[in-house]
Write a protein that holds these residues in place. Structure first.
Motif, PDB file in Angstrom:
ATOM      1  N   ALA A 264     -22.330 -91.680 -54.558  1.00 15.32           N
ATOM      2  CA  ALA A 264     -22.387 -90.850 -55.761  1.00 15.32           C
ATOM      3  C   ALA A 264     -23.733 -90.140 -55.865  1.00 15.32           C
ATOM      4  O   ALA A 264     -23.800 -88.952 -56.253  1.00 15.32           O
ATOM      5  N   ALA A 265     -24.814 -90.840 -55.523  1.00 13.35           N
ATOM      6  CA  ALA A 265     -26.137 -90.219 -55.581  1.00 13.35           C
ATOM      7  C   ALA A 265     -26.233 -89.052 -54.600  1.00 13.35           C
ATOM      8  O   ALA A 265     -26.757 -87.970 -54.940  1.00 13.35           O
ATOM      9  N   ASN A 266     -25.716 -89.250 -53.365  1.00 17.58           N
ATOM     10  CA  ASN A 266     -25.730 -88.155 -52.384  1.00 17.58           C
ATOM     11  C   ASN A 266     -24.841 -87.001 -52.839  1.00 17.58           C
ATOM     12  O   ASN A 266     -25.166 -85.828 -52.625  1.00 17.58           O
ATOM     13  N   ALA A 267     -23.709 -87.360 -53.478  1.00 15.03           N
ATOM     14  CA  ALA A 267     -22.798 -86.302 -53.934  1.00 15.03           C
ATOM     15  C   ALA A 267     -23.429 -85.488 -55.053  1.00 15.03           C
ATOM     16  O   ALA A 267     -23.250 -84.254 -55.121  1.00 15.03           O
ATOM     17  N   ARG A 268     -24.169 -86.133 -55.943  1.00  9.82           N
ATOM     18  CA  ARG A 268     -24.843 -85.389 -57.021  1.00  9.82           C
ATOM     19  C   ARG A 268     -25.861 -84.412 -56.431  1.00  9.82           C
ATOM     20  O   ARG A 268     -25.994 -83.264 -56.896  1.00  9.82           O
ATOM     21  N   GLU A 269     -26.602 -84.881 -55.426  1.00  8.92           N
ATOM     22  CA  GLU A 269     -27.572 -83.995 -54.782  1.00  8.92           C
ATOM     23  C   GLU A 269     -26.870 -82.851 -54.076  1.00  8.92           C
ATOM     24  O   GLU A 269     -27.334 -81.696 -54.104  1.00  8.92           O
ATOM     25  N   SER A 270     -25.726 -83.152 -53.466  1.00  9.73           N
ATOM     26  CA  SER A 270     -24.967 -82.096 -52.782  1.00  9.73           C
ATOM     27  C   SER A 270     -24.441 -81.076 -53.782  1.00  9.73           C
ATOM     28  O   SER A 270     -24.478 -79.852 -53.511  1.00  9.73           O
ATOM     29  N   VAL A 271     -23.987 -81.543 -54.940  1.00 10.99           N
ATOM     30  CA  VAL A 271     -23.509 -80.621 -55.978  1.00 10.99           C
ATOM     31  C   VAL A 271     -24.651 -79.739 -56.461  1.00 10.99           C
ATOM     32  O   VAL A 271     -24.491 -78.515 -56.649  1.00 10.99           O
ATOM     33  N   ARG A 272     -25.830 -80.315 -56.648  1.00  9.95           N
ATOM     34  CA  ARG A 272     -26.985 -79.542 -57.115  1.00  9.95           C
ATOM     35  C   ARG A 272     -27.365 -78.463 -56.113  1.00  9.95           C
ATOM     36  O   ARG A 272     -27.562 -77.281 -56.485  1.00  9.95           O
ATOM     37  N   LEU A 273     -27.441 -78.835 -54.835  1.00 14.60           N
ATOM     38  CA  LEU A 273     -27.826 -77.865 -53.815  1.00 14.60           C
ATOM     39  C   LEU A 273     -26.769 -76.786 -53.634  1.00 14.60           C
ATOM     40  O   LEU A 273     -27.092 -75.588 -53.471  1.00 14.60           O
ATOM     41  N   THR A 274     -25.497 -77.184 -53.670  1.00 11.09           N
ATOM     42  CA  THR A 274     -24.414 -76.214 -53.471  1.00 11.09           C
ATOM     43  C   THR A 274     -24.363 -75.226 -54.637  1.00 11.09           C
ATOM     44  O   THR A 274     -24.097 -74.024 -54.450  1.00 11.09           O
ATOM     45  N   LYS A 275     -24.604 -75.712 -55.848  1.00  7.01           N
ATOM     46  CA  LYS A 275     -24.618 -74.817 -57.007  1.00  7.01           C
ATOM     47  C   LYS A 275     -25.772 -73.815 -56.895  1.00  7.01           C
ATOM     48  O   LYS A 275     -25.621 -72.628 -57.237  1.00  7.01           O
ATOM     49  N   ALA A 276     -26.900 -74.315 -56.387  1.00  6.12           N
ATOM     50  CA  ALA A 276     -28.030 -73.402 -56.197  1.00  6.12           C
ATOM     51  C   ALA A 276     -27.699 -72.339 -55.157  1.00  6.12           C
ATOM     52  O   ALA A 276     -28.045 -71.152 -55.321  1.00  6.12           O
ATOM     53  N   ARG A 277     -27.008 -72.736 -54.092  1.00  4.75           N
ATOM     54  CA  ARG A 277     -26.615 -71.770 -53.062  1.00  4.75           C
ATOM     55  C   ARG A 277     -25.575 -70.787 -53.619  1.00  4.75           C
ATOM     56  O   ARG A 277     -25.572 -69.604 -53.260  1.00  4.75           O
ATOM     57  N   LEU A 278     -24.692 -71.311 -54.487  1.00  2.26           N
ATOM     58  CA  LEU A 278     -23.702 -70.427 -55.092  1.00  2.26           C
ATOM     59  C   LEU A 278     -24.386 -69.405 -55.997  1.00  2.26           C
ATOM     60  O   LEU A 278     -24.061 -68.198 -55.964  1.00  2.26           O
TER      61      LEU A 278
ATOM     62  N   ILE B 197     -22.470 -99.194 -51.991  1.00  2.22           N
ATOM     63  CA  ILE B 197     -22.026 -98.052 -51.197  1.00  2.22           C
ATOM     64  C   ILE B 197     -21.527 -96.932 -52.108  1.00  2.22           C
ATOM     65  O   ILE B 197     -21.833 -95.744 -51.902  1.00  2.22           O
ATOM     66  N   ALA B 198     -20.758 -97.307 -53.133  1.00  3.21           N
ATOM     67  CA  ALA B 198     -20.247 -96.292 -54.062  1.00  3.21           C
ATOM     68  C   ALA B 198     -21.389 -95.618 -54.808  1.00  3.21           C
ATOM     69  O   ALA B 198     -21.372 -94.386 -55.026  1.00  3.21           O
ATOM     70  N   GLU B 199     -22.393 -96.382 -55.205  1.00  3.08           N
ATOM     71  CA  GLU B 199     -23.538 -95.793 -55.903  1.00  3.08           C
ATOM     72  C   GLU B 199     -24.315 -94.852 -54.987  1.00  3.08           C
ATOM     73  O   GLU B 199     -24.724 -93.752 -55.408  1.00  3.08           O
ATOM     74  N   ASP B 200     -24.542 -95.254 -53.732  1.00  3.69           N
ATOM     75  CA  ASP B 200     -25.245 -94.392 -52.772  1.00  3.69           C
ATOM     76  C   ASP B 200     -24.473 -93.096 -52.541  1.00  3.69           C
ATOM     77  O   ASP B 200     -25.063 -91.998 -52.479  1.00  3.69           O
TER      78      ASP B 200
END
Length: 468
Positions: free
Chosen positions: A189-203, A184-187
């Motif tokens: 973290a993987a979703n959070a990394r994708e969220s960070v990538r997308l949010t940075k792109a939006r920023l 669960i923690a790995e899943d």
């Protein structure tokens, strides 16, 4: 004269069989005749619970293999078996006092005068040293007390064995749950990394504020911390299993997740007679403690009466080796002593009172052991009666949280909701998944606790017997 001797011997033997210990009367078990029944207990059957072994409850071959290894190597169990051996030896030590002690001594000497007329002497003696007639059962009751304590020690070793089996099963199940939590923690973290990538792109595109990126990074850091914590938990789980097993553990014997654990530990029926508690090792130990305390009363009472000891001597004595076996060289003697205390300021009667008080305490302890056992089983059955509903609710909560997280993420990407709504949904999903794992683990742990509380391992004494 012969008739008088026979009568005296018969009287002595009759007195030697006398015991001043009161008869042990076990009380009626101070618990209801059946477990609580109702909606919370899911009464299934009033039939007697079948005889169990750990292999009939813990059905996974991997767990059985680890259990067999633990029963052979666990150090706590070895200590328990050594205590059993010592208690059995103590019974033999105490019982030896009921029999005569035979001894033998020999001596030789030589002397020579100035005239060259030397002479030698030699003696050979054998006899009974201080044999006490057990007229009032003091020695017999002491032996009986130690015998019951030895049986209680053996029951205590079975308690250690039962606890070892249950603790290993619990550690094995916990390892499977921690594997799920690590996933669960790995899943997350993987979703959070994708969220960070997308949010940075939006920023970078001027669509999202910097706060969204920082919040996404917080979720990622939290997930990465959880991964580290779960790695620690898994290592500690292995360390515990290694300690219980008493050696290295083959990792192929460990479960990959709780899905493998749950069907491997079967549930037990409710509604069986509470008399099954009389087979619990701790209850058996308390019963033997009560019997030993009862025998101690007989020992204390016998102290109130005189003590009679006999000695006997049979041997040869001569001042010349050549005449050692002449008729006049043989000698024998016998004697007896009787001692009785006239005044001891009530010490011996106080000793009887101490033994009786200890017997009363042992009786209360015996009843308390039964009541505690009943409570433990009833509590486990109460959880077992409702845990399936909790598992169903936890699964439904996870499903709803997952759907909410998907919708919230879509609404954020569509510009309908703020990023905070998506983050809240992700946190709720993470919490729901962990809660579901905890509930499933509780289901398994309840089955293990019920097995342990019933104390119904049919092979509980087999290892003790092999240790003799």
């Amino acid at each position: 004269m012969t008739g008088t001797r026979a009568l005296l011997m018969a009287s002595t033997l009759a007195l030697a069989g006398c015991s001043l210990a009161p008869k042990t009367v076990l009380p009626t078990p101070p618990v209801p005749q059946s477990w609580p029944a109702g909606d919370a207990y899911l009464l299934q059957s009033e039939a007697a619970l079948p005889v169990l072994s750990y292999k009939s409850v813990f059905t996974d071959p991997r767990l059985q293999s680890l259990t067999d290894q633990a029963l052979a190597n666990n150090r706590d169990l070895r200590v328990a078996y050594a205590n059993v051996a010592a208690a059995r030896a103590q019974v033999r030590v105490t019982r030896s006092g009921q029999f005569p002690e035979l001894g033998i001594s020999a001596g030789a000497g030589y002397s020579d005068s100035d005239g060259g007329n030397g002479s030698g002497d030699f003696s050979l003696r054998g006899g009974i040293t201080a044999f006490e007639l057990d007229l009032f059962g003091k020695l017999a009751n002491a032996t009986e007390a130690d015998r019951n304590r030895a049986l209680g020690t053996e029951a205590a070793s079975r308690t250690v064995r039962l606890a070892l089996i249950a603790s290993l099963a619990d550690a094995w199940a916990t390892y499977g749950a921690d594997r799920d939590l690590f996933k669960i923690a790995e899943d997350t973290a993987a979703n959070a990394r994708e969220s960070v990538r997308l949010t940075k792109a939006r920023l970078d595109g001027g669509v999202a504020p910097r706060t969204d990126l920082r919040q996404a990074e917080q979720i990622l850091a939290t997930a990465e911390d959880a991964i580290a914590q779960q790695r620690t938990a898994l290592a500690q789980d292995e360390n515990l299993i290694r300690l219980l097993v008493g050696g290295d553990v083959d990792r192929t014997l460990l479960p990959a997740n709780l899905t493998e654990v749950t069907p491997a530990i079967v549930s037990l029926p409710a509604g069986v007679s509470s008399e099954i508690l009389l087979r619990r090792p701790d209850v058996i130990e308390a019963e033997y403690g009560l019997r030993a305390a009862n025998a101690d009363i007989g020992v204390a009472r016998a102290q109130l009466f005189p003590s009679i000891s006999l000695t006997g001597l049979l041997g040869f004595a001569s001042n010349a080796l050549s005449g050692l076996f002449d008729g006049g060289s043989f000698s024998w003697s016998a004697g007896g002593d009787a001692t009785a205390t006239i005044f001891d300021a009530g010490g011996r009667r106080a000793g009887v009172a101490v033994s009786e008080a200890q017997r009363d305490a042992a009786l209360a302890g015996y009843e308390g052991a039964i009541q505690t056992a009943f409570r433990e089983v009833a509590d486990a059955l109460a959880v077992q009666g409702t845990i399936s509903e909790r598992v169903r609710a936890a699964a439904a909560n996870t499903e709803a949280a997952a759907d909410t997280a998907t919708l919230a993420d879509a609404r954020y990407k569509g510009g309908v909701d703020s990023f905070l709504s998506s983050l809240d949904a992700q946190r709720s999903l993470y919490s729901a998944r962990r809660s579901e794992v905890g509930t499933q683990l509780l289901l398994v742990q309840t089955r293990i606790a019920l097995f342990r509380a019933l104390g119904g391992d049919s092979s509980a004494g087999s290892d003790v017997e092999r240790s003799r």
